[in-house]
Structures are given as C-alpha cells and as structure tokens.
Design a protein around this motif. Structure first.
Motif, mmCIF file in Angstrom:
data_model
loop_
_atom_site.group_PDB
_atom_site.id
_atom_site.type_symbol
_atom_site.label_atom_id
_atom_site.label_comp_id
_atom_site.label_asym_id
_atom_site.label_seq_id
_atom_site.Cartn_x
_atom_site.Cartn_y
_atom_site.Cartn_z
ATOM 1 N N ALA A 273 26.535 58.667 -2.350
ATOM 2 C CA ALA A 273 28.440 58.650 -1.637
ATOM 3 C C ALA A 273 28.456 59.824 -1.448
ATOM 4 O O ALA A 273 27.993 60.722 -1.220
ATOM 5 C CB ALA A 273 28.934 59.021 -3.691
ATOM 6 N N ILE A 274 29.527 58.642 -0.343
ATOM 7 C CA ILE A 274 29.103 59.907 0.947
ATOM 8 C C ILE A 274 31.070 60.039 0.846
ATOM 9 O O ILE A 274 31.321 58.621 1.493
ATOM 10 C CB ILE A 274 28.445 59.345 2.385
ATOM 11 N N PRO A 275 31.391 60.721 0.691
ATOM 12 C CA PRO A 275 33.180 61.553 1.157
ATOM 13 C C PRO A 275 33.451 60.497 2.374
ATOM 14 O O PRO A 275 33.211 60.707 3.344
ATOM 15 C CB PRO A 275 33.321 62.516 1.242
ATOM 16 N N ILE A 276 34.604 60.020 2.346
ATOM 17 C CA ILE A 276 34.661 59.127 4.026
ATOM 18 C C ILE A 276 34.993 60.287 5.242
ATOM 19 O O ILE A 276 34.692 59.600 6.338
ATOM 20 C CB ILE A 276 35.779 57.886 3.701
ATOM 21 N N ALA A 277 35.305 61.377 4.857
ATOM 22 C CA ALA A 277 35.446 62.100 5.787
ATOM 23 C C ALA A 277 34.607 62.201 6.365
ATOM 24 O O ALA A 277 34.205 63.010 7.417
ATOM 25 C CB ALA A 277 36.152 63.330 5.222
ATOM 26 N N GLU A 278 33.707 62.981 6.079
ATOM 27 C CA GLU A 278 31.740 62.897 6.263
ATOM 28 C C GLU A 278 30.738 61.352 6.834
ATOM 29 O O GLU A 278 29.960 61.804 7.207
ATOM 30 C CB GLU A 278 30.777 62.754 5.264
ATOM 31 N N LEU A 279 31.519 60.578 6.788
ATOM 32 C CA LEU A 279 30.655 59.163 7.303
ATOM 33 C C LEU A 279 30.869 59.364 8.681
ATOM 34 O O LEU A 279 30.356 59.443 9.180
ATOM 35 C CB LEU A 279 31.404 58.059 6.878
ATOM 36 N N HIS A 280 32.240 59.416 9.757
ATOM 37 C CA HIS A 280 31.934 59.279 10.903
ATOM 38 C C HIS A 280 31.331 60.663 11.337
ATOM 39 O O HIS A 280 32.634 61.612 10.845
ATOM 40 C CB HIS A 280 33.389 58.321 11.455
#
Lengths: 316, 234
Positions: free
Chosen positions: A187-194
C-alpha cells in the motif's frame, strides 16, 4: 505506431510478473493516454498486457468505513457512484471536471493516476525533453511555459501532472494498492506515488518495474464542504491552469491540494494550519518554494484567488 | 462476414509496408549521457527494444447487430477496423487523438472515442456506429432531429455528434452527474447547460452547436413525453 504483441492478462500477479520479465512490456487499461502517445512514438511498447479482464472494476466498502475503488473503475462510474457523490464529493467534482464524456467512459482510476504530462515539449518528438529522452535537455525552460509547473519542478523538468482526479485523491489521503512481480502486495500513500523530477524526470512514480495498481482506497469520510474549482482556458474539456481541491470543516479548518502547478498533486499539510486566516496565508505556505517562469508567474496569484473563491463558497 | 476484395488487401499491405519502413528509419536516440536504468526501476523506457514485424491477431465482435471476425494488425484502432476493414465509413477520423470526437461510437452502451482504443481490446464487444442507429428510410429520432434543425454544415463531425448526443441523453437519464450539475445528489436534467457541457468532446468547426442543441432538446422532450405516456423511447 510501432508493432507490438498483445495478450490478455489472467490475474494481477501474472500481469505483474509478465510486465517485469518481457522486454518493452506495458499494461494497457483504458488506453486513452497510452495509445495517443504510441501514435506519436513517444511510447513504443513491444508488448501490451491488457488488464481489462482482471475484474478490478468494483467499488466496495472497507471494514473501517472507507471505499476501495478497483483500478479499472472507469472515471464515469467513479464520479457517478452515489457513495462517492455523497461522502467524497470533491472526488466526483474533480472527475467530471476532467477530459470529455467519451474519455471518462473509458479512462480508469489507475490509468488516470499514471497518465503522462501534457507538456507540449514532451509531446513533440522533435524537441529535446529530459522526460521523454533523458539527458537531452528541457525545451520548456525558456520556452513556452504558460501551462507548466511553478513548484516542485527542477532544472531538468518543469512539467505538471495533468490529472484532476489525483488532486482530489491527494486531499482525501487515498492509498494506492499494488501487486509486485513476485506476487507481494503493498500500500502506497498517494503522497508517495508520484516523484518529483529532480535529475530523473523520466522516473515519475515510486512503482517498481512490473508493479500493477490494483485499487485505490479512500479512508472513511471526513465530511465538511468538499469543493473542486478548476480554472482553464475554455469552459470545458481543457487541462487546468490551476485547480483547487478543498475540504473545509464548519469550524474553518480543512485541507487543500492544488492541481496544474506541480509535477504531482500539490499539498503541503503545514500550510493547512493557516486555513482560518484565509487564502493568502494558505497559498503562501503551499507555494513558498515556487519558482515560476515569466510565462506562468500568474499561476501564483491565480492559485490564491481560486482558493479564496473556494473558501468563500465553503462558508456559503 | 464481408468479402474483402483484393484492392482492400493490397491497400492494407501498402499501409503496413509504409508503417514498417517508417519505423525502421526512425531517428535513433540522442547520444547524450543517460542515467543508468538500474537506478531507476520504474523508468518508462527500460532500454532499446528491437522493432519487430507487424503482429496479426484475430478479434470477434458485433457491429450494428452483425457478428464480425477480423484478422488484423494488433495496432489497428477500433476506428480503423470500422472504416478500413468493415467499410463502415460513417464514423469519421478527425484528429485521431481523442480531441475532436468525430470518431465517437457506442460500445457496450457507452460512447467512446474509437480512435483511442484498439480493436483487439473489444473481443466479444458490441459496437453501434451511426449506420446502426437508423437507416435512410427509418432514421433514428436523433438523426431526424439533426436534419430538421440543420444540426450540421459540412457534416464531417455529424456522425460523432449524433452518436454522442444519443448517449448523452442516456447518461442524463441514468443520473450521471456532469461538471455543471448543481447538486451531486439530485438527478441531472436535460437542460441547455447540461447538454453543452456533456457535448464538449465533440468539436464542430462549422459552429452548428446551437442547432445541435435544438435537435437534442427536441429528442430529450420526446423521450420525456414517451416516458410519461408509458412508451419505450427509441
């Protein structure tokens, strides 16, 4: 378009393993961005793995009261889901502000997150572009940069992430679920996706090669007035110059993320401490590190004014 | 299945040959230093991949009610399958990049840009083009309304406009919200503003927009009247 082989994936783990092992493999879901880029030979996959049959197209409630949105849920269906309209209105509003009806009917949740920039120099194979051709230079810096980024950019790249949906996902603190080539999930927090471009603007996300997004999870609803304002050159079917996703609580506290200004949905949690002081204070925190070009300096003021309009509407 | 004549095959062969030679003479990448891909696991270009020969694939789908099986280059868009293989030239190629809407068709009940989807992705799918909506002798109500209200000038965007317009009224009826829907929790209505917003993916350079809206308004009114009278609208 370059020739390619094609197969339909049989399971998320199988798709991920194949994408990691087959040279030049890419996933295709809606394909609205990928095929556009393949026609221009900006994307040149040798093998396409069609993930449309994987059944990742459901919106389900999670045990903690949130929503789990399958990676293949179409933008139209996500925007129209009554649970999203009632409890995550900022997401519905962002989705219907993007693209056209035809595109939203096809574009998927995961594909929307992973779409490429619309920087005109990225789209022109005759121009140097560090994102398209690493090391070739950035034509946008010193070029026509009105649409491009003002914050989070680098000496190598000033492209923006074009999504509206992702800005709402960021303000909602969504989590991206994936499967990796070995079959493990994470699970990747959306803040860390890009990722920010730095010296490697061609590396846009924290996903590993072959890693497949299977869902995006929204935490339980946080209430408040949920608004998405998008400012663009035409009233419909255009990318944002600036967009504001906001959740404003009755006591004046809240959250804000910006679109159209950065290489990723732009949110600075520390700036939200100033919500009660108004748009000027919040924008000062959000864009404290802004380095606009002469062409796009207007976006700094525009962001503040758009947020001011959003806060006024939230107060009613 | 339709009979594809020799002229069709040779034309297709010529196009494939042209595409292959264009790919082979494509400019090589610049020689500037590139960061090592080993450091950047999610790099979109994992390294040079040899350009292969065209790959053929079979796809079976239903088009305007008729079953079709086609053997095509994997690169064939649904738009090119309709126009070049099935000779259904009502659907138009405008920009070929999803920006103009001239290629709009209805697939499995939804309007899409047929230029931005591969035919091979629609195995088992059901496609309706402008030819499948009505016939010259028995026009679809939307086709008749476009004629009555002069909803076109040159006509090039018209098949896409009509397919889109039919689907837009279905989307409003299904309660799908749009950017101009005032309340997300109320059912949207077929107002002028709603239809304008929803039709923004269909560009008309002749500027027939106001007449297109009149045609849509008339059909939307008929649909409402039919529903009130208990008839199933076309």
């Amino acid at each position: 378009m370059r020739p390619f082989t094609y197969e339909r994936a049989t399971s998320p783990a199988d798709a991920s393993a194949k994408a990691a092992s087959i040279p030049g493999a890419r996933f295709i879901a809606g394909g609205t961005n990928l095929l556009d880029l393949m026609k221009l030979q900006i994307e040149t996959p040798a093998h396409l793995i069609d993930v449309n049959g994987l059944g990742l197209d459901k919106i389900e409630e999670t045990p903690d009261g949130g929503l789990r949105v399958g990676a293949l849920v179409r933008n139209t269906d996500l925007a129209a889901d009554m649970r999203v309209r009632r409890h995550y209105a900022v997401l519905s509003r962002a989705l219907v502000a993007g693209a056209s009806g035809q595109l939203r009917n096809v574009a998927t949740t995961a594909g929307n997150l992973l779409q490429r920039t619309r920087c005109p120099y990225f789209y022109d194979p005759n121009q140097p572009c560090n994102k398209r051709q690493p090391g070739s230079g950035c034509s946008a810096i010193g070029g026509v940069s009105r649409q491009l980024g003002v914050v989070g950019t680098s000496e190598a790249c000033i492209a923006t992430h074009p999504s509206d949906m992702a800005v709402a996902m960021r303000v909602l603190d969504a989590t991206v679920e994936t499967v990796r080539p070995g079959g493990a999930t994470r699970a990747i927090p959306i803040a860390e996706l890009h990722r920010l471009p730095g010296d490697t603007p061609h590396v846009e996300t924290s996903l590993e090669r072959g890693e497949l997004i299977t869902a995006v999870t929204l935490p339980k609803p946080v209430g408040g007035a949920q608004l998405y304002h998008k400012v663009r050159d035409r009233a419909s079917y255009a990318f944002a110059l600036v967009s504001v996703a906001a959740i404003v609580q009755p006591d004046g506290t809240g959250r804000v993320a910006l679109g159209g200004v950065a290489p990723k949905p732009w949110r600075v949690e520390a700036a939200e401490a100033h919500m009660k002081q108004g748009a000027k204070a919040v924008t000062a925190g959000l864009l404290a590190d802004a380095r606009p070009t002469d062409d796009n300096r207007f976006k700094v003021r525009l962001a503040e004014r758009t947020l001011a309009a959003v806060l006024a509407e939230a107060r009613g | 299945m339709r009979n594809h004549g020799n002229a069709d095959v040779s034309r297709r062969g010529l196009l494939l040959g042209a595409a292959a030679s264009a790919a082979l003479t494509a400019t090589p990448r610049h020689g500037q230093a590139m960061p090592a891909d080993a450091d950047v696991p999610s790099a979109p270009h994992p390294g040079p991949v040899p350009i292969m020969n065209p790959v053929m694939n079979r796809v079976s789908l239903t088009v305007n009610g008729a079953a079709q099986t086609l053997e095509m280059d994997t690169r064939t868009t649904l738009l090119d399958a309709l126009r070049e293989h099935l000779r259904l030239t009502g659907t138009k190629k405008g920009c070929d990049h999803g920006q103009c809407g001239a290629c709009t068709v209805i697939v499995d009940g939804r309007r899409i840009n047929s230029c931005l989807t591969l035919a091979v992705m629609h195995e088992g799918g059901s496609v309706t083009t402008v030819e499948g909506l009505g016939t010259p002798a028995k026009l679809h109500p939307m086709q008749a309304a476009f004629v009555k209200h002069d909803g076109y000038q040159c006509g090039y965007c018209t098949p896409g406009q009509i397919c889109s317009a039919v689907a837009v009224l279905d989307e409003i009826k299904a309660g799908i919200p749009s950017h101009v829907t005032a309340s997300l929790t109320d059912a949207p209505q077929a107002t002028n503003a709603e239809m304008r917003e929803r039709m923004s993916g269909n560009v008309c350079r002749c500027g027939a927009y106001s007449n297109i809206l009149e045609a849509m308004t008339e059909v939307a009114g008929q649909k409402m009247a039919d529903q009130q009278n208990g008839r199933d609208p076309a």
